[in-house]
Write a protein that holds these residues in place. Structure first.
Motif, PDB file in Angstrom:
ATOM      1  N   LEU A 188      12.631 -21.658  13.531  1.00 16.67           N
ATOM      2  CA  LEU A 188      11.415 -21.473  12.735  1.00 16.67           C
ATOM      3  C   LEU A 188      10.287 -22.392  13.192  1.00 16.67           C
ATOM      4  N   GLU A 284       7.316 -25.692   4.329  1.00 16.06           N
ATOM      5  CA  GLU A 284       7.719 -24.417   3.707  1.00 16.06           C
ATOM      6  C   GLU A 284       8.806 -23.725   4.541  1.00 16.06           C
ATOM      7  N   THR A 292      18.058 -22.020   0.895  1.00 10.08           N
ATOM      8  CA  THR A 292      18.615 -20.770   0.379  1.00 10.08           C
ATOM      9  C   THR A 292      19.782 -20.271   1.238  1.00 10.08           C
ATOM     10  N   THR A 293      19.581 -20.309   2.552  1.00 16.71           N
ATOM     11  CA  THR A 293      20.596 -19.748   3.441  1.00 16.71           C
ATOM     12  C   THR A 293      21.879 -20.575   3.375  1.00 16.71           C
ATOM     13  N   ILE A 383      16.641 -13.653 -11.571  1.00 15.24           N
ATOM     14  CA  ILE A 383      17.370 -12.923 -10.527  1.00 15.24           C
ATOM     15  C   ILE A 383      18.844 -12.807 -10.915  1.00 15.24           C
ATOM     16  N   PHE A 421      16.067 -11.210  -3.015  1.00 14.24           N
ATOM     17  CA  PHE A 421      14.919 -11.613  -2.200  1.00 14.24           C
ATOM     18  C   PHE A 421      13.594 -11.259  -2.874  1.00 14.24           C
TER      19      PHE A 421
HETATM   20  C1  HEM Z   1      19.480 -16.206   1.461  1.00 14.23           C
HETATM   21  C2  HEM Z   1      18.315 -16.680   1.810  1.00 14.23           C
HETATM   22  C3  HEM Z   1      17.028 -16.471   1.046  1.00 14.23           C
HETATM   23  C4  HEM Z   1      16.817 -16.112  -0.249  1.00 14.23           C
HETATM   24  C5  HEM Z   1      17.856 -15.795  -1.301  1.00 14.23           C
HETATM   25  C6  HEM Z   1      15.381 -16.071  -0.460  1.00 14.23           C
HETATM   26  C7  HEM Z   1      14.774 -15.703  -1.655  1.00 14.23           C
HETATM   27  C8  HEM Z   1      13.422 -15.541  -1.801  1.00 14.23           C
HETATM   28  C9  HEM Z   1      12.789 -15.004  -2.972  1.00 14.23           C
HETATM   29  C10 HEM Z   1      13.499 -14.558  -4.236  1.00 14.23           C
HETATM   30  C11 HEM Z   1      11.457 -14.975  -2.743  1.00 14.23           C
HETATM   31  C12 HEM Z   1      10.389 -14.409  -3.658  1.00 14.23           C
HETATM   32  C13 HEM Z   1       9.849 -15.444  -4.609  1.00 14.23           C
HETATM   33  C14 HEM Z   1       8.797 -14.822  -5.516  1.00 14.23           C
HETATM   34  O1  HEM Z   1       8.971 -13.705  -6.001  1.00 14.23           O
HETATM   35  O2  HEM Z   1       7.808 -15.507  -5.766  1.00 14.23           O
HETATM   36  C15 HEM Z   1      11.228 -15.547  -1.441  1.00 14.23           C
HETATM   37  C16 HEM Z   1       9.990 -15.734  -0.882  1.00 14.23           C
HETATM   38  C17 HEM Z   1       9.796 -16.385   0.324  1.00 14.23           C
HETATM   39  N1  HEM Z   1      10.767 -16.729   1.237  1.00 14.23           N
HETATM   40 FE1  HEM Z   1      12.758 -16.478   1.001  1.00 14.23          FE
HETATM   41  N2  HEM Z   1      14.765 -16.446   0.690  1.00 14.23           N
HETATM   42  C18 HEM Z   1      15.726 -16.681   1.644  1.00 14.23           C
HETATM   43  C19 HEM Z   1      15.524 -17.056   2.948  1.00 14.23           C
HETATM   44  C20 HEM Z   1      14.295 -17.348   3.494  1.00 14.23           C
HETATM   45  C21 HEM Z   1      14.092 -17.773   4.848  1.00 14.23           C
HETATM   46  C22 HEM Z   1      15.162 -17.934   5.905  1.00 14.23           C
HETATM   47  C23 HEM Z   1      12.760 -17.997   4.987  1.00 14.23           C
HETATM   48  C24 HEM Z   1      12.141 -18.462   6.262  1.00 14.23           C
HETATM   49  C25 HEM Z   1      10.919 -18.453   6.566  1.00 14.23           C
HETATM   50  C26 HEM Z   1      12.113 -17.691   3.713  1.00 14.23           C
HETATM   51  C27 HEM Z   1      10.774 -17.809   3.434  1.00 14.23           C
HETATM   52  C28 HEM Z   1      10.160 -17.343   2.296  1.00 14.23           C
HETATM   53  C29 HEM Z   1       8.729 -17.408   2.061  1.00 14.23           C
HETATM   54  C30 HEM Z   1       7.700 -18.033   2.989  1.00 14.23           C
HETATM   55  C31 HEM Z   1       8.498 -16.796   0.828  1.00 14.23           C
HETATM   56  C32 HEM Z   1       7.153 -16.597   0.143  1.00 14.23           C
HETATM   57  C33 HEM Z   1       6.655 -15.182   0.387  1.00 14.23           C
HETATM   58  C34 HEM Z   1       5.333 -14.863  -0.260  1.00 14.23           C
HETATM   59  O3  HEM Z   1       4.945 -15.541  -1.219  1.00 14.23           O
HETATM   60  O4  HEM Z   1       4.694 -13.924   0.213  1.00 14.23           O
HETATM   61  N3  HEM Z   1      13.086 -17.295   2.843  1.00 14.23           N
HETATM   62  N4  HEM Z   1      12.452 -15.865  -0.876  1.00 14.23           N
END
Ligand code: HEM
Length: 521
Positions: A188, A284, A292-293, A383, A421
């Motif tokens: 990343l 971030e 999370t992972t 969730i 997600f």
């Molecule tokens: C099992 C792994 C992961 C889970 C369960 C997860 C879960 C989530 C969830 C639920 C959201 C939405 C939050 C909302 O509704 O406000 C989110 C947003 C986000 N996640 Fe993940 N995530 C994971 C892995 C990752 C990874 C590997 C990255 C690497 C870059 C990442 C980057 C982000 C970012 C930047 C957002 C914000 C998106 C936005 O606001 O447009 N996540 N994630």
């Protein structure tokens, strides 16, 4: 005497009761939309000023589960400094997720914003959010993921070999964090760290994240002050790396990682990312990318240890595709063909979603589940509670990858019944990256080792700030065909000779991480 008794005992109680009543009524009087005849949802606003924040921190996952059980799908509370409405259930969650920019906007609690910074994707809104998201999504498209596979696979392989070679039980949760941090760091942000640095950085991140769920009060020893302390330490640590990266990108370099892509796109568009924006983006990516992972990776190891039959089915699938030999590199296409591995990962993410919910702020007063959400209040979609309350999944408490087979899958119906997600315009950008990493881990583990929990039962789970086993998950790993360092393993996995065509399986615990990763600058 009576007057004294009144003053000392009764008056403070009356004052407390009065202030509690006023605190509760304040939100009904001041915030409700007088044009709407809908009531506020049931629930308690807790104590003056602190609301129910202490209960949230003490009770963890039980906080929302017990209140949903008591009040139903929608309840009100006051946490982390704001009046909040928490919702569960596919219909309600869908309304929130798809209501982005119409009825709600993303607004994380103040402590999150102060500690994590606002110059990143998750904290941005409106047009700025749309543009940032467009850029970052490109770094997670098919071609990009294909490039990441060998790097990820190498880091996972190296971690699994270390665990398998360990002479004593491995505590999986901290080890999974280090592994996921290595992946996030290399893929990343393209930084390269020694083992000691990784340990130190995961320590700093763990402590920063631990303090996010606290009131936005900056006093010595408060959660906010502690969180900021660790954030500053992380920034200091990152400064040199960021400086080197900036110079590299200015000279036209591209190290193939997500951060390079973001910086290069900004440069090509003639935009200038401030140092603060770069720092917030790095934090971030590392925070979202590894916390999370690693939670899901730990759950994967736990569920597979408890269900040898699932491990066996994974091995059968690998054998069918000619991928059972350890050290075989894999392509993204090959990973995509492993449907059962995909089901296992999907089931882990359904049963143990790492994040409890997502935050929004009501842009205007609106209805949900027959109740009023007043303008300006925080809205939190659940969730885990949504998964557990869903009618779509039979016996939702069971870990059963077969529920996702093509014949029985309810996938289209289950769109908002499974929201690991999130969804809509703010759905996780790292979703495919995370799933890929978990699938590769599942392959690396099952073709290399056997493992069992030191306790033959599922541990108690904690839910804040993220899902993790209370005991850290001590596990005895044994290389397939090798001698168990602990107890005799009961997993019904294939024997070494069957796997390696009679050759010994090498245990390469001395593989140098730094030597093998080339993406970093
Ligand atoms: C099992 C792994 C992961 C889970 C369960 C997860 C879960 C989530 C969830 C639920 C959201 C939405 C939050 C909302 O509704 O406000 C989110 C947003 C986000 N996640 Fe993940 N995530 C994971 C892995 C990752 C990874 C590997 C990255 C690497 C870059 C990442 C980057 C982000 C970012 C930047 C957002 C914000 C998106 C936005 O606001 O447009 N996540 N994630």
């Amino acid at each position: 005497m009576l007057v004294e008794l009144l003053t000392v005992l009764v008056l403070p109680c009356v004052a407390l009761l009065l202030s509690w009543k006023l605190w509760t009524q304040y939100y009904t009087w001041s915030d409700t939309d007088t044009g709407s005849d809908l009531p506020l949802p049931p629930g308690s606003m807790g104590l003056p000023f602190i609301g129910e924040t202490l209960s949230l921190v003490w009770q963890g996952g039980k906080f929302s589960t017990s209140r949903h059980a008591h009040y139903g799908d929608v309840f009100k509370t006051h946490i982390l400094g704001r009046p909040t409405i928490r919702v569960r259930g596919a219909t309600n969650v869908r309304k929130i997720l798809l209501g982005e920019n119409h009825i709600v906007t993303s607004l994380w609690p103040q402590t999150f914003r102060t500690v994590l910074g606002t110059g990143n994707l998750a904290m941005s809104n409106g047009e700025e959010h749309r543009l940032r998201r467009k850029v970052i999504m490109k770094a997670f498209n098919y071609e990009a993921l294909e490039r990441y596979v060998p790097i990820m696979q190498e880091i996972l392989r190296e971690s699994v070999l270390r665990w398998c070679g360990a002479p004593q039980p491995v505590t999986v949760w901290p080890m999974a964090r280090e592994m996921a941090f290595r992946v996030a760091s290399a893929v990343l942000v393209g930084f390269q760290h020694s083992d000691e640095e990784i340990q130190h950085l995961t320590f700093l991140f763990t402590n920063m994240v631990k303090n996010l769920f606290s009131l936005p009060v900056k006093l010595p020893g408060s959660g906010l002050s502690n969180g900021l302390f660790y954030r500053e330490a992380i920034d200091k640590w990152m400064m040199n790396h960021i400086q080197r990266k900036k110079e590299f990108v200015m000279q036209g370099g591209d190290s193939g990682d997500v951060l390079s892509h973001i910086m290069n796109t900004a440069k090509d568009n003639g935009e200038k990312l401030s140092d603060q924006e770069i720092q917030d983006t790095v934090v971030e990516l590392l925070f979202a990318g590894h916390e999370t992972t690693s939670s899901a990776a730990t759950s994967l190891i736990m569920h597979l240890a408890l269900q040898p039959r699932v491990v066996q089915k994974v091995q059968e699938e690998l054998e069918k595709h000619g991928l059972l030999q350890p050290d075989q590199p894999m392509s993204l296409e090959q990973v995509g063909r492993l449907t059962y591995v995909g089901q296992v990962v999907k089931e882990v993410l359904r049963r143990r979603p790492p994040i409890g919910g997502g935050y929004r702020r009501a842009l205007k007063s609106f209805e949900i589940g027959g109740f009023q959400v007043p303008e300006g209040w925080a809205v939190l979609y659940s969730i885990r509670d949504t998964h557990e309350a869903s009618q779509i999944f039979s016996s939702p408490e069971l870990f059963d990858p077969d529920r996702w087979t093509a014949e029985t899958s309810q996938a289209p119906l289950a769109r908002y019944d499974m929201v690991t997600f999130g969804g809509g315009p703010r759905a996780c950008v790292g979703k495919e990256f995370a799933k890929l990493q978990l699938k590769l881990l599942c392959v690396e583990l099952t073709r290399r080792c056997r493992w069992k929990l030191t306790e033959d039962k599922a541990p108690d789970m904690k839910f804040l700030p993220i899902v993790y086993p209370a005991d850290g998950l001590p596990v005895i790993f044994t290389p397939i065909g090798g001698k168990s360092h602990g107890d005799k393993n009961k997993n019904g996995v294939l024997h070494e000779k069957e796997r390696t065509n009679g050759k010994d399986s090498p245990v390469l615990c001395s593989v140098s991480f730094e030597k093998d990763i080339n993406v970093a600058i």
